[in-house]
Design an enzyme around this catalytic site. Sequence first.
Site, PDB file in Angstrom:
ATOM      1  CD  GLU A  52      23.658  16.411 -38.215  1.00  0.00           C
ATOM      2  OE1 GLU A  52      23.895  17.632 -38.319  1.00  0.00           O
ATOM      3  OE2 GLU A  52      24.219  15.530 -38.908  1.00  0.00           O
ATOM      4  CE  LYS A  92      26.861  19.942 -38.754  1.00  0.00           C
ATOM      5  NZ  LYS A  92      25.885  19.261 -39.643  1.00  0.00           N
ATOM      6  CB  CYS A 118      27.366  15.667 -38.704  1.00  0.00           C
ATOM      7  SG  CYS A 118      27.288  14.871 -40.333  1.00  0.00           S
TER       8      CYS A 118
END
Length: 517
Positions: A264, A339, A373
């Site tokens: 990321e 995300k 993440c």
Amino acid sequence: MENIEKLELRQLNIDDYEELHKSSMEAYPNWQDDYWEKKDIRKLVKIFPEGQFAVVVDGVVVGSALSIIVKYELFGDSHTYEEIIGRYSFNTHNPKGNTLYGIDVFIRPDYRGLRLGRRLYDARKELCERLNLKAIVFGGRIPNYYKFASELSPKEYIQKVKYQEINDPVLNFQLSNDFHVKKILKGYMPGDKESKEYAVLLQWDNIYYEKQSDKVSGQKSVVRLGLIQWQMRLYKNIEELFTQVEYFVDAVASYNGDFVLFPEYFNAPLMADYNHLGYAEAIRKLAEYTEEIRERFLSLAISYNINIVTGSFPLIKDDRLYNTGFLCRRNGTYETYEKVHVTPDEIKTWGLSGGDTIQVFETDCGPVGVLICYDVEFPELSRILAEQGMNILFVPFLTDTQNGYSRVRYCARARAIENECYVAIAGSVGNLPKVENMDIQFAQSVVFTPSDFSFPANGIKAEATANTEMILVADVDLDLLKELHTFGAVRNLKDRRTDLYSVCLNPKRDGSDGKRI
């Protein structure tokens, strides 16, 4: 019974008939004058020798399993025993059929309790896999049903057997050997007074079955992953950045890799030129590179014949800022992932918005998912992806402290276990002194596996050295996942109580329906 000196499982032959006849008479004492004749065994051995098994103890046949191959769609689930075996002619046997049909299994009473029946069932399963047949099917007797017929329907009886409230030696054994109930058959075997002429249609599915096709399948069973543990360093421009990117892609491709995973925000060093701006302005300037980065990755995917999970980058869409990445396939196509859960710091410092797309992507190595993440810390997302068929979950991440890394690591490890999939995580390491809000990084890239006998005991396939720039290469076997789904010590996906709870996607703002999982 005396001690056994030699036990053998082999193909049945016609010379075994007399011993087989004696064993069957002892196994079925209530079926007088209704035993296999020699001509029946002779024909079965002639037309399908590999489908007839004998258990031999010290030279004596004490059990047997008989079967034929049928084209099951010609009979369907509503059939009788005589129909499926051609009224004892066995003319229904079809070497080009797709289903192994079990017509008898028995063990002499004195030799029960030695797991000999399980050996016969395992031999059938191995035969089914070897011949690339779709399933094993048979009608199973329920010999204890006559004791409960006045108070229980066949369905109720089967449920009570399933939950160990009633003991039925035949059905209990079949269920314990991974056969599932398809249907209750009435009048399956006339004269079966113990079962009240009912039978349970049971099936075992061959998870390795491949439908015959003129096309060559491009999907692999063993997939090689390359995880890039990226060292943060300053780059003068995007050309210099991609010199390093191409080096890593080339290295993984040279090991015949199928996927390469980047972290990321690994392109954050390009923000150094905008350090004089505010945080929100600097990240938006970084977003101006994203479309060019996507095109460069697509070119690398084609040139090096490898699928690339690009990590993630800021992207402006409808004047809102998102954390986005791309799955660039080696055939030149790509998919976009977002995300969904942005961290409090991403909101406060950069003004990021969360995406609303959760989907599995088809590749030449099967279906994969990507969570960026923080998203891996929300188990609902990976469960939805698992229900959509995901085999491998890729998690590009960026963490500054060991606390943050531990959250990603241990949540990713849990996702592999609960969703029966592989999870690959890759992050950045080192320091970036001239970029605000990106000062330090901590990472240890890992490939996690489920936790069962076919996998490493600690659920870790491979892991990088912490805080060191390197490439981690690991192979993952998708066939092991198939076995786990069906035969695992625990089966987290199959055993979920969906009658009690569920995970679902809510209706989107555009009015489309949500999907219940």
